[in-house]
Write a protein that holds these residues in place. Structure first.
Motif, PDB file in Angstrom:
ATOM      1  N   ALA A   1      37.307  40.209  57.160  1.00  0.00           N
ATOM      2  CA  ALA A   1      37.930  40.371  55.835  1.00  0.00           C
ATOM      3  C   ALA A   1      37.312  41.774  55.093  1.00  0.00           C
ATOM      4  CB  ALA A   1      37.636  39.303  54.861  1.00  0.00           C
ATOM      5  N   LEU A   2      36.131  41.973  55.179  1.00  0.00           N
ATOM      6  CA  LEU A   2      35.460  43.452  54.738  1.00  0.00           C
ATOM      7  C   LEU A   2      36.252  44.411  55.306  1.00  0.00           C
ATOM      8  CD1 LEU A   2      31.907  42.455  53.911  1.00  0.00           C
ATOM      9  CD2 LEU A   2      33.776  43.067  52.184  1.00  0.00           C
ATOM     10  N   ASN A   3      36.412  44.418  56.702  1.00  0.00           N
ATOM     11  CA  ASN A   3      37.045  45.568  57.397  1.00  0.00           C
ATOM     12  C   ASN A   3      38.562  45.823  56.778  1.00  0.00           C
ATOM     13  OD1 ASN A   3      34.772  45.982  58.908  1.00  0.00           O
ATOM     14  ND2 ASN A   3      35.233  44.832  60.752  1.00  0.00           N
ATOM     15  N   GLN A   4      39.355  44.557  56.527  1.00  0.00           N
ATOM     16  CA  GLN A   4      40.665  44.541  56.134  1.00  0.00           C
ATOM     17  C   GLN A   4      40.618  45.333  54.878  1.00  0.00           C
ATOM     18  OE1 GLN A   4      42.179  42.743  53.739  1.00  0.00           O
ATOM     19  NE2 GLN A   4      44.124  43.803  54.073  1.00  0.00           N
ATOM     20  N   ALA A   5      39.594  44.715  53.980  1.00  0.00           N
ATOM     21  CA  ALA A   5      39.625  45.391  52.432  1.00  0.00           C
ATOM     22  C   ALA A   5      39.280  46.871  52.696  1.00  0.00           C
ATOM     23  CB  ALA A   5      38.581  44.648  51.650  1.00  0.00           C
ATOM     24  N   SER A   6      38.425  47.418  53.539  1.00  0.00           N
ATOM     25  CA  SER A   6      38.207  48.541  53.724  1.00  0.00           C
ATOM     26  C   SER A   6      39.460  49.560  54.095  1.00  0.00           C
ATOM     27  CB  SER A   6      36.920  49.062  54.709  1.00  0.00           C
ATOM     28  OG  SER A   6      36.573  50.389  54.888  1.00  0.00           O
ATOM     29  N   LEU A   7      40.080  48.938  55.099  1.00  0.00           N
ATOM     30  CA  LEU A   7      41.302  49.771  55.532  1.00  0.00           C
ATOM     31  C   LEU A   7      42.227  49.792  54.318  1.00  0.00           C
ATOM     32  CD1 LEU A   7      43.024  50.895  57.916  1.00  0.00           C
ATOM     33  CD2 LEU A   7      43.655  48.509  58.527  1.00  0.00           C
TER      34      LEU A   7
ATOM     35  N   VAL B   1      44.013  53.071  52.904  1.00  0.00           N
ATOM     36  CA  VAL B   1      45.399  53.364  52.717  1.00  0.00           C
ATOM     37  C   VAL B   1      45.927  53.662  51.376  1.00  0.00           C
ATOM     38  CG1 VAL B   1      47.724  52.352  52.866  1.00  0.00           C
ATOM     39  CG2 VAL B   1      46.040  52.147  54.806  1.00  0.00           C
ATOM     40  N   ILE B   2      45.299  53.032  50.408  1.00  0.00           N
ATOM     41  CA  ILE B   2      45.797  53.109  48.875  1.00  0.00           C
ATOM     42  C   ILE B   2      45.287  54.608  48.556  1.00  0.00           C
ATOM     43  CG2 ILE B   2      45.002  52.481  46.733  1.00  0.00           C
ATOM     44  CD1 ILE B   2      45.045  49.503  47.597  1.00  0.00           C
ATOM     45  N   SER B   3      44.182  55.135  49.055  1.00  0.00           N
ATOM     46  CA  SER B   3      43.593  56.166  48.496  1.00  0.00           C
ATOM     47  C   SER B   3      44.393  57.481  49.236  1.00  0.00           C
ATOM     48  CB  SER B   3      42.151  56.663  49.270  1.00  0.00           C
ATOM     49  OG  SER B   3      41.145  55.657  48.687  1.00  0.00           O
ATOM     50  N   GLN B   4      44.947  57.246  50.362  1.00  0.00           N
ATOM     51  CA  GLN B   4      45.882  58.135  51.120  1.00  0.00           C
ATOM     52  C   GLN B   4      47.056  58.309  49.984  1.00  0.00           C
ATOM     53  OE1 GLN B   4      46.575  56.844  55.234  1.00  0.00           O
ATOM     54  NE2 GLN B   4      45.197  58.451  55.810  1.00  0.00           N
TER      55      GLN B   4
ATOM     56  N   MET C   1      47.659  51.803  41.908  1.00  0.00           N
ATOM     57  CA  MET C   1      46.752  51.332  41.089  1.00  0.00           C
ATOM     58  C   MET C   1      46.541  49.870  40.802  1.00  0.00           C
ATOM     59  SD  MET C   1      44.978  53.907  39.996  1.00  0.00           S
ATOM     60  CE  MET C   1      45.434  54.732  41.583  1.00  0.00           C
ATOM     61  N   SER C   2      47.655  48.871  40.859  1.00  0.00           N
ATOM     62  CA  SER C   2      47.353  47.569  40.694  1.00  0.00           C
ATOM     63  C   SER C   2      46.968  47.080  41.798  1.00  0.00           C
ATOM     64  CB  SER C   2      48.768  46.939  40.472  1.00  0.00           C
ATOM     65  OG  SER C   2      48.939  45.695  40.755  1.00  0.00           O
ATOM     66  N   GLU C   3      47.458  47.444  43.060  1.00  0.00           N
ATOM     67  CA  GLU C   3      46.959  47.155  44.527  1.00  0.00           C
ATOM     68  C   GLU C   3      45.219  47.486  44.704  1.00  0.00           C
ATOM     69  OE1 GLU C   3      49.177  48.299  47.819  1.00  0.00           O
ATOM     70  OE2 GLU C   3      50.950  47.076  46.846  1.00  0.00           O
ATOM     71  N   LEU C   4      44.817  48.504  44.020  1.00  0.00           N
ATOM     72  CA  LEU C   4      43.486  49.170  43.892  1.00  0.00           C
ATOM     73  C   LEU C   4      42.650  48.186  43.208  1.00  0.00           C
ATOM     74  CD1 LEU C   4      41.800  51.592  45.037  1.00  0.00           C
ATOM     75  CD2 LEU C   4      42.188  52.393  42.918  1.00  0.00           C
ATOM     76  N   ALA C   5      43.223  47.726  42.179  1.00  0.00           N
ATOM     77  CA  ALA C   5      42.301  46.882  41.399  1.00  0.00           C
ATOM     78  C   ALA C   5      42.286  45.597  42.113  1.00  0.00           C
ATOM     79  CB  ALA C   5      42.854  46.783  39.847  1.00  0.00           C
TER      80      ALA C   5
END
Length: 131
Positions: free
Chosen positions: A14-20, A24-27, A99-103
């Motif tokens: 789950a941490l790997n998925q959240a990191s990915l 993607v959001i940062s890109q 921004m919503s998805e990032l939060a």
């Protein structure tokens, strides 16, 4: 002998998925002004839902055992978002949505880290003999 429980590897996945998802959001945010850039997303939810709707194939040694079957689903990965509106430059990044998805992703990540810390604290308590 297995030292760590299955929950540790589940939290790790789950941490790997959240990191990915964070990458993607940062890109997407970094390319908000890039003409023709198509926003991307991670397919974890769809993959998880399809896995939950499938059953697993296993060797039955007794007729009273449950029957299992498995169909291969999609793998978690990065996809281009479909069904989004584009601005005049052909870019499909919506900063409010990003921004919503990032939060939400940050909250999920922090909760997973807290859970992992709890697992390590329990393990440390066992090693110290409960002191």
């Amino acid at each position: 002998m297995k030292i760590f429980s299955q929950s540790m590897s589940t939290i790790e996945s789950a941490l790997n998925q959240a990191s990915l998802k964070q990458k993607v959001i940062s890109q997407n945010v970094a390319n908000v002004d890039t003409p023709g850039y198509k926003a991307k997303d991670v397919t974890f939810k769809e993959t998880f839902q399809s896995a939950m709707n499938q059953s697993i194939q296993a060797n039955r040694t007794n007729l009273r055992h449950f029957e299992f079957s498995r169909n291969e689903g999609k793998q978690t990965g990065v996809i281009t978002r479909q069904g989004v509106s584009f601005n005049e430059s052909g870019n499909s990044v919506d900063m409010d949505q990003e921004m919503s998805e990032l939060a939400a992703n940050q909250i999920q990540y922090n909760a997973l880290i807290d859970r992992m810390n709890g697992k390590f604290s329990s393990l440390q308590n066992v090693i110290k003999g409960g002191r």
